[in-house]
Design a protein around this motif. Structure first.
Motif, PDB file in Angstrom:
ATOM      1  N   GLU A 191      35.217  45.957  44.888  1.00 51.57           N
ATOM      2  CA  GLU A 191      36.019  46.026  43.658  1.00 51.57           C
ATOM      3  C   GLU A 191      37.486  46.305  43.982  1.00 51.57           C
ATOM      4  OE1 GLU A 191      35.431  45.513  40.456  1.00 51.57           O
ATOM      5  OE2 GLU A 191      33.331  44.994  40.769  1.00 51.57           O
ATOM      6  N   LEU A 192      37.726  47.187  44.959  1.00 51.65           N
ATOM      7  CA  LEU A 192      39.106  47.483  45.364  1.00 51.65           C
ATOM      8  C   LEU A 192      39.786  46.241  45.927  1.00 51.65           C
ATOM      9  CD1 LEU A 192      38.534  50.947  47.036  1.00 51.65           C
ATOM     10  CD2 LEU A 192      39.912  50.511  45.008  1.00 51.65           C
ATOM     11  N   ASN A 193      39.084  45.513  46.766  1.00 51.75           N
ATOM     12  CA  ASN A 193      39.642  44.293  47.363  1.00 51.75           C
ATOM     13  C   ASN A 193      39.904  43.242  46.290  1.00 51.75           C
ATOM     14  OD1 ASN A 193      40.376  42.168  48.955  1.00 51.75           O
ATOM     15  ND2 ASN A 193      38.665  42.347  50.358  1.00 51.75           N
ATOM     16  N   HIS A 194      38.983  43.093  45.351  1.00 49.15           N
ATOM     17  CA  HIS A 194      39.145  42.108  44.284  1.00 49.15           C
ATOM     18  C   HIS A 194      40.345  42.443  43.390  1.00 49.15           C
ATOM     19  CE1 HIS A 194      37.982  39.025  41.425  1.00 49.15           C
ATOM     20  NE2 HIS A 194      38.004  39.918  40.453  1.00 49.15           N
ATOM     21  N   ALA A 195      40.621  43.751  43.226  1.00 52.87           N
ATOM     22  CA  ALA A 195      41.753  44.176  42.389  1.00 52.87           C
ATOM     23  C   ALA A 195      43.079  44.121  43.148  1.00 52.87           C
ATOM     24  CB  ALA A 195      41.511  45.588  41.861  1.00 52.87           C
ATOM     25  N   GLY A 196      43.057  43.784  44.442  1.00 53.09           N
ATOM     26  CA  GLY A 196      44.296  43.634  45.203  1.00 53.09           C
ATOM     27  C   GLY A 196      44.691  44.847  46.017  1.00 53.09           C
ATOM     28  N   PHE A 197      43.814  45.831  46.140  1.00 51.16           N
ATOM     29  CA  PHE A 197      44.106  47.008  46.958  1.00 51.16           C
ATOM     30  C   PHE A 197      43.694  46.719  48.396  1.00 51.16           C
ATOM     31  CE2 PHE A 197      43.799  48.663  42.702  1.00 51.16           C
ATOM     32  CZ  PHE A 197      44.818  49.586  42.654  1.00 51.16           C
ATOM     33  N   THR A 198      44.684  46.628  49.265  1.00 54.88           N
ATOM     34  CA  THR A 198      44.406  46.298  50.668  1.00 54.88           C
ATOM     35  C   THR A 198      44.539  47.491  51.598  1.00 54.88           C
ATOM     36  OG1 THR A 198      46.708  45.625  50.954  1.00 54.88           O
ATOM     37  CG2 THR A 198      45.112  43.904  50.387  1.00 54.88           C
ATOM     38  N   SER A 199      45.111  48.577  51.111  1.00 48.83           N
ATOM     39  CA  SER A 199      45.280  49.772  51.930  1.00 48.83           C
ATOM     40  C   SER A 199      44.307  50.841  51.435  1.00 48.83           C
ATOM     41  CB  SER A 199      46.726  50.264  51.834  1.00 48.83           C
ATOM     42  OG  SER A 199      46.920  51.378  52.649  1.00 48.83           O
ATOM     43  N   ILE A 200      43.189  51.001  52.165  1.00 45.32           N
ATOM     44  CA  ILE A 200      42.132  51.928  51.767  1.00 45.32           C
ATOM     45  C   ILE A 200      41.870  52.880  52.924  1.00 45.32           C
ATOM     46  CG2 ILE A 200      39.737  52.147  51.006  1.00 45.32           C
ATOM     47  CD1 ILE A 200      39.947  49.192  50.086  1.00 45.32           C
ATOM     48  N   SER A 201      41.870  54.169  52.628  1.00 48.79           N
ATOM     49  CA  SER A 201      41.541  55.186  53.631  1.00 48.79           C
ATOM     50  C   SER A 201      40.204  55.809  53.276  1.00 48.79           C
ATOM     51  CB  SER A 201      42.603  56.296  53.667  1.00 48.79           C
ATOM     52  OG  SER A 201      43.830  55.794  54.111  1.00 48.79           O
ATOM     53  N   LEU A 202      39.311  55.877  54.252  1.00 47.86           N
ATOM     54  CA  LEU A 202      38.016  56.516  54.054  1.00 47.86           C
ATOM     55  C   LEU A 202      38.125  57.958  54.512  1.00 47.86           C
ATOM     56  CD1 LEU A 202      35.729  53.672  55.435  1.00 47.86           C
ATOM     57  CD2 LEU A 202      36.311  54.150  53.066  1.00 47.86           C
ATOM     58  N   VAL A 203      37.812  58.897  53.632  1.00 50.04           N
ATOM     59  CA  VAL A 203      37.958  60.317  53.927  1.00 50.04           C
ATOM     60  C   VAL A 203      36.658  60.854  54.482  1.00 50.04           C
ATOM     61  CG1 VAL A 203      38.536  62.567  52.962  1.00 50.04           C
ATOM     62  CG2 VAL A 203      39.631  60.524  52.066  1.00 50.04           C
ATOM     63  N   THR A 204      36.758  61.605  55.565  1.00 53.93           N
ATOM     64  CA  THR A 204      35.583  62.244  56.168  1.00 53.93           C
ATOM     65  C   THR A 204      35.876  63.725  56.354  1.00 53.93           C
ATOM     66  OG1 THR A 204      36.377  61.828  58.409  1.00 53.93           O
ATOM     67  CG2 THR A 204      34.959  60.153  57.437  1.00 53.93           C
ATOM     68  N   GLY A 205      34.833  64.458  56.692  1.00 54.96           N
ATOM     69  CA  GLY A 205      34.991  65.867  57.015  1.00 54.96           C
ATOM     70  C   GLY A 205      35.401  65.995  58.474  1.00 54.96           C
ATOM     71  N   VAL A 206      35.652  67.228  58.902  1.00 56.67           N
ATOM     72  CA  VAL A 206      36.038  67.487  60.283  1.00 56.67           C
ATOM     73  C   VAL A 206      34.789  67.792  61.078  1.00 56.67           C
ATOM     74  CG1 VAL A 206      37.373  68.993  61.780  1.00 56.67           C
ATOM     75  CG2 VAL A 206      38.249  68.394  59.536  1.00 56.67           C
ATOM     76  N   SER A 207      34.605  67.103  62.184  1.00 55.56           N
ATOM     77  CA  SER A 207      33.438  67.316  63.019  1.00 55.56           C
ATOM     78  C   SER A 207      33.609  68.582  63.850  1.00 55.56           C
ATOM     79  CB  SER A 207      33.259  66.118  63.955  1.00 55.56           C
ATOM     80  OG  SER A 207      32.181  66.351  64.823  1.00 55.56           O
ATOM     81  N   SER A 208      32.549  69.370  63.928  1.00 57.13           N
ATOM     82  CA  SER A 208      32.593  70.585  64.734  1.00 57.13           C
ATOM     83  C   SER A 208      32.099  70.323  66.147  1.00 57.13           C
ATOM     84  CB  SER A 208      31.735  71.666  64.075  1.00 57.13           C
ATOM     85  OG  SER A 208      30.397  71.218  63.974  1.00 57.13           O
ATOM     86  N   ARG A 209      31.621  69.117  66.415  1.00 57.95           N
ATOM     87  CA  ARG A 209      31.151  68.776  67.753  1.00 57.95           C
ATOM     88  C   ARG A 209      32.336  68.490  68.657  1.00 57.95           C
ATOM     89  NH1 ARG A 209      27.854  63.788  66.271  1.00 57.95           N
ATOM     90  NH2 ARG A 209      29.219  63.866  64.511  1.00 57.95           N
ATOM     91  N   SER A 210      32.226  68.888  69.899  1.00 56.17           N
ATOM     92  CA  SER A 210      33.282  68.586  70.867  1.00 56.17           C
ATOM     93  C   SER A 210      32.902  67.339  71.639  1.00 56.17           C
ATOM     94  CB  SER A 210      33.493  69.763  71.824  1.00 56.17           C
ATOM     95  OG  SER A 210      32.308  70.002  72.547  1.00 56.17           O
ATOM     96  N   GLY A 211      33.908  66.530  71.926  1.00 56.63           N
ATOM     97  CA  GLY A 211      33.654  65.300  72.670  1.00 56.63           C
ATOM     98  C   GLY A 211      33.474  65.584  74.146  1.00 56.63           C
ATOM     99  N   GLY A 212      32.563  64.859  74.801  1.00 53.48           N
ATOM    100  CA  GLY A 212      32.382  65.177  76.199  1.00 53.48           C
ATOM    101  C   GLY A 212      31.644  64.192  76.952  1.00 53.48           C
TER     102      GLY A 212
END
Length: 151
Positions: A130-151
């Motif tokens: 629906e966003l794309n059809h309405a002409g919105f091309t800049s979309i940010s997906l919001v997530t939480g902060v991961s507590s896992r450490s990368g390794g």
């Protein structure tokens, strides 16, 4: 034959030392308190923006920058879509997106999409369609902060 300016050899007239009471205010504690308050407000300000409580999925992505012209869409676990803080009726999203006016540069504002992690992929993709059809091309997906450490 050097002469001192005070004439008393290191003492002032009444025989006391040269120390006078300090009349200035010590601003160091004030600056410390203000910096702590600034840090508290910087940390809590992004948390106050999200009015619809959603359990976001975790991610290790970098935080997004704040933009002045942006729209927040939230999808709760039960599938109800919120435009900013207002719940939308089924099928109303397309009309609300069509009513959004472009900015002075002619571009549509940034959309931040917050979706509960228990939603199925099809529901989120339907909203993005629906966003794309309405002409919105800049979309940010919001997530939480991961507590896992990368390794």
């Amino acid at each position: 034959m050097a002469m001192g300016l005070s004439g008393g050899g290191g003492r002032n007239r009444r025989g006391r030392g040269t120390r006078a009471p300090m009349a200035d205010i010590n601003v160091t504690p004030l600056v410390d308190v203000m910096l702590v308050l600034l840090i508290i407000f910087m940390v809590t300000a992004p948390l106050l923006k999200a009015a619809v409580p959603i359990e976001l999925p975790d991610s290790r992505a970098k935080a997004m920058s704040e933009e002045a012209a942006q729209i927040t869409l939230s999808i709760k676990r039960d599938g109800v879509i919120y435009f900013e803080e207002e719940a939308l009726a089924p099928g109303e999203l397309a009309d609300r997106l069509a009513a959004v006016t472009p900015g002075p540069d002619g571009k549509k504002p940034l959309v931040t999409l917050r979706a509960d992690k228990a939603l199925d992929y099809g529901t989120v993709m339907g909203v993005m369609g629906e966003l794309n059809h309405a002409g919105f091309t800049s979309i940010s997906l919001v997530t939480g902060v991961s507590s896992r450490s990368g390794g």
